[in-house]
Structure formats: structure tokens, C-alpha cells
Design a protein around this motif. Sequence first.
Motif, PDB file in Angstrom:
ATOM      1  N   LEU A  18       4.593 -14.339  -6.562  1.00 13.29           N
ATOM      2  CA  LEU A  18       5.661 -13.932  -7.478  1.00 13.29           C
ATOM      3  C   LEU A  18       6.361 -12.730  -6.878  1.00 13.29           C
ATOM      4  O   LEU A  18       5.741 -11.966  -6.121  1.00 13.29           O
ATOM      5  N   ARG A  19       7.627 -12.549  -7.245  1.00 18.46           N
ATOM      6  CA  ARG A  19       8.340 -11.338  -6.848  1.00 18.46           C
ATOM      7  C   ARG A  19       8.873 -10.641  -8.088  1.00 18.46           C
ATOM      8  O   ARG A  19       9.648 -11.227  -8.846  1.00 18.46           O
ATOM      9  N   LEU A  20       8.426  -9.424  -8.280  1.00 16.82           N
ATOM     10  CA  LEU A  20       8.916  -8.616  -9.386  1.00 16.82           C
ATOM     11  C   LEU A  20      10.085  -7.760  -8.928  1.00 16.82           C
ATOM     12  O   LEU A  20      10.148  -7.344  -7.777  1.00 16.82           O
ATOM     13  N   SER A  21      10.994  -7.508  -9.863  1.00 22.34           N
ATOM     14  CA  SER A  21      12.135  -6.630  -9.592  1.00 22.34           C
ATOM     15  C   SER A  21      12.169  -5.520 -10.632  1.00 22.34           C
ATOM     16  O   SER A  21      11.803  -5.729 -11.788  1.00 22.34           O
ATOM     17  N   CYS A  22      12.638  -4.360 -10.205  1.00 22.85           N
ATOM     18  CA  CYS A  22      12.823  -3.229 -11.109  1.00 22.85           C
ATOM     19  C   CYS A  22      14.210  -2.672 -10.849  1.00 22.85           C
ATOM     20  O   CYS A  22      14.461  -2.095  -9.777  1.00 22.85           O
ATOM     21  N   ALA A  23      15.091  -2.855 -11.811  1.00 22.28           N
ATOM     22  CA  ALA A  23      16.457  -2.350 -11.692  1.00 22.28           C
ATOM     23  C   ALA A  23      16.550  -1.017 -12.422  1.00 22.28           C
ATOM     24  O   ALA A  23      16.174  -0.917 -13.593  1.00 22.28           O
ATOM     25  N   ALA A  24      17.045  -0.011 -11.724  1.00 23.12           N
ATOM     26  CA  ALA A  24      17.060   1.343 -12.264  1.00 23.12           C
ATOM     27  C   ALA A  24      18.483   1.831 -12.511  1.00 23.12           C
ATOM     28  O   ALA A  24      19.378   1.591 -11.702  1.00 23.12           O
ATOM     29  N   SER A  25      18.662   2.510 -13.620  1.00 18.77           N
ATOM     30  CA  SER A  25      19.920   3.203 -13.892  1.00 18.77           C
ATOM     31  C   SER A  25      19.673   4.689 -13.688  1.00 18.77           C
ATOM     32  O   SER A  25      19.501   5.436 -14.653  1.00 18.77           O
ATOM     33  N   LEU A  26      19.594   5.085 -12.441  1.00 23.20           N
ATOM     34  CA  LEU A  26      19.272   6.452 -12.075  1.00 23.20           C
ATOM     35  C   LEU A  26      20.326   6.980 -11.104  1.00 23.20           C
ATOM     36  O   LEU A  26      20.597   6.331 -10.092  1.00 23.20           O
ATOM     37  N   LEU A  27      20.867   8.135 -11.431  1.00 21.93           N
ATOM     38  CA  LEU A  27      21.726   8.779 -10.450  1.00 21.93           C
ATOM     39  C   LEU A  27      20.861   9.237  -9.291  1.00 21.93           C
ATOM     40  O   LEU A  27      19.733   9.644  -9.457  1.00 21.93           O
ATOM     41  N   SER A  28      21.370   9.142  -8.119  1.00 23.77           N
ATOM     42  CA  SER A  28      20.622   9.521  -6.913  1.00 23.77           C
ATOM     43  C   SER A  28      19.315   8.750  -6.805  1.00 23.77           C
ATOM     44  O   SER A  28      18.269   9.301  -6.465  1.00 23.77           O
ATOM     45  N   PHE A  29      19.386   7.467  -7.092  1.00 22.76           N
ATOM     46  CA  PHE A  29      18.201   6.605  -7.069  1.00 22.76           C
ATOM     47  C   PHE A  29      17.449   6.734  -5.752  1.00 22.76           C
ATOM     48  O   PHE A  29      16.218   6.705  -5.728  1.00 22.76           O
ATOM     49  N   SER A  30      18.162   6.861  -4.660  1.00 23.57           N
ATOM     50  CA  SER A  30      17.512   6.882  -3.357  1.00 23.57           C
ATOM     51  C   SER A  30      16.589   8.089  -3.179  1.00 23.57           C
ATOM     52  O   SER A  30      15.705   8.071  -2.326  1.00 23.57           O
ATOM     53  N   SER A  31      16.778   9.123  -3.974  1.00 18.87           N
ATOM     54  CA  SER A  31      15.935  10.304  -3.848  1.00 18.87           C
ATOM     55  C   SER A  31      14.692  10.244  -4.737  1.00 18.87           C
ATOM     56  O   SER A  31      13.883  11.176  -4.736  1.00 18.87           O
ATOM     57  N   TYR A  32      14.533   9.157  -5.482  1.00 20.98           N
ATOM     58  CA  TYR A  32      13.379   8.982  -6.362  1.00 20.98           C
ATOM     59  C   TYR A  32      12.337   8.095  -5.697  1.00 20.98           C
ATOM     60  O   TYR A  32      12.671   7.073  -5.079  1.00 20.98           O
ATOM     61  N   VAL A  33      11.088   8.462  -5.876  1.00 18.97           N
ATOM     62  CA  VAL A  33       9.984   7.567  -5.550  1.00 18.97           C
ATOM     63  C   VAL A  33       9.896   6.548  -6.684  1.00 18.97           C
ATOM     64  O   VAL A  33       9.926   6.912  -7.866  1.00 18.97           O
ATOM     65  N   THR A  34       9.797   5.290  -6.352  1.00 11.59           N
ATOM     66  CA  THR A  34       9.674   4.252  -7.373  1.00 11.59           C
ATOM     67  C   THR A  34       8.470   3.399  -7.040  1.00 11.59           C
ATOM     68  O   THR A  34       8.200   3.107  -5.869  1.00 11.59           O
ATOM     69  N   GLY A  35       7.767   3.017  -8.061  1.00  9.76           N
ATOM     70  CA  GLY A  35       6.543   2.262  -7.804  1.00  9.76           C
ATOM     71  C   GLY A  35       6.163   1.350  -8.945  1.00  9.76           C
ATOM     72  O   GLY A  35       6.912   1.182  -9.917  1.00  9.76           O
ATOM     73  N   TRP A  36       4.999   0.755  -8.795  1.00  9.19           N
ATOM     74  CA  TRP A  36       4.462  -0.196  -9.766  1.00  9.19           C
ATOM     75  C   TRP A  36       3.043   0.194 -10.165  1.00  9.19           C
ATOM     76  O   TRP A  36       2.237   0.614  -9.321  1.00  9.19           O
ATOM     77  N   PHE A  37       2.790   0.030 -11.437  1.00 11.49           N
ATOM     78  CA  PHE A  37       1.456   0.138 -11.990  1.00 11.49           C
ATOM     79  C   PHE A  37       1.167  -1.160 -12.730  1.00 11.49           C
ATOM     80  O   PHE A  37       2.067  -1.938 -13.027  1.00 11.49           O
ATOM     81  N   ARG A  38      -0.087  -1.356 -13.047  1.00  7.66           N
ATOM     82  CA  ARG A  38      -0.450  -2.505 -13.869  1.00  7.66           C
ATOM     83  C   ARG A  38      -1.556  -2.113 -14.812  1.00  7.66           C
ATOM     84  O   ARG A  38      -2.343  -1.209 -14.531  1.00  7.66           O
ATOM     85  N   GLN A  39      -1.602  -2.837 -15.925  1.00  8.25           N
ATOM     86  CA  GLN A  39      -2.667  -2.598 -16.904  1.00  8.25           C
ATOM     87  C   GLN A  39      -3.110  -3.928 -17.490  1.00  8.25           C
ATOM     88  O   GLN A  39      -2.296  -4.656 -18.078  1.00  8.25           O
ATOM     89  N   ALA A  40      -4.368  -4.228 -17.308  1.00 12.18           N
ATOM     90  CA  ALA A  40      -4.968  -5.430 -17.877  1.00 12.18           C
ATOM     91  C   ALA A  40      -5.606  -5.065 -19.217  1.00 12.18           C
ATOM     92  O   ALA A  40      -5.948  -3.899 -19.449  1.00 12.18           O
ATOM     93  N   PRO A  41      -5.792  -6.052 -20.082  1.00 12.33           N
ATOM     94  CA  PRO A  41      -6.388  -5.775 -21.390  1.00 12.33           C
ATOM     95  C   PRO A  41      -7.755  -5.100 -21.259  1.00 12.33           C
ATOM     96  O   PRO A  41      -8.606  -5.554 -20.486  1.00 12.33           O
ATOM     97  N   GLY A  42      -7.923  -4.003 -21.970  1.00 13.92           N
ATOM     98  CA  GLY A  42      -9.200  -3.313 -21.957  1.00 13.92           C
ATOM     99  C   GLY A  42      -9.467  -2.473 -20.734  1.00 13.92           C
ATOM    100  O   GLY A  42     -10.554  -1.898 -20.589  1.00 13.92           O
TER     101      GLY A  42
END
Length: 121
Positions: A18-42
Amino acid sequence: QVQLVESGGGLVQTGGSLRLSCAASLLSFSSYVTGWFRQAPGKEREFVASIIWTSTYYGDSVKGRFTISRDNARATVYLQMNSLKPEDTAVYYCASDRDGARLRVGRSEYWGQGTQVTVSS
């Protein structure tokens, strides 16, 4: 108002991709670290991956299977997930912060609403 909008989740069989996408509405997006977390039940929220420019970090459980990338022109971060396992089943959240260390410990300033990924055995 800052928004992070995830997409691309769904149901996939073991070994699939699968490929996930995250679209951001951030000024100066390139200067932000962006990442992924996950949480399973429990379970606690788990760091998956992060990226700024070409510098990437991965959680141990996904190294070699997941790849994070970004398109600064589109203000979007992607997570390509290959060789998926049932234990990858979780809600996946996008996060963004100016401080990579703070992001990786789960204290990111901005969070998305999450997208469900389910891997069937």
C-alpha cells in the motif's frame, strides 16, 4: 489552519503493498520534518518513519519494507509499504514538526486524523 490529511489506507493481504499519502497545508513545508506513526488497538503509538529533505529515519519493525519520501512542491509525504504483515495492522497517522527529535518521540506539533491499514492473514 494547519491540516495534515492522510489517504491510501485500506485492506490488503499479507505480502501485499500500500502507499499512504499525507497532504499538508503548511507554509514552508520543506522546512518541516514529516513522518508517520501507527497505533494498533490496545497498543501504544509507534514511530514508523520520518523525513526532511533526503534525511530519513525508520522504526526497527519496518526497516527494509517501508520507504518514506516527500514531494515538497506538492507538500506531500508518502509511505510506501511493501511485504505487509498482519502486525502492520493499525491506524496510521501523519505528523509534522520543525524538530525531528521531538517528532520521533511522538510530541509533534501537527497531526492528521489517521487512516486505517488492515493486513489480512
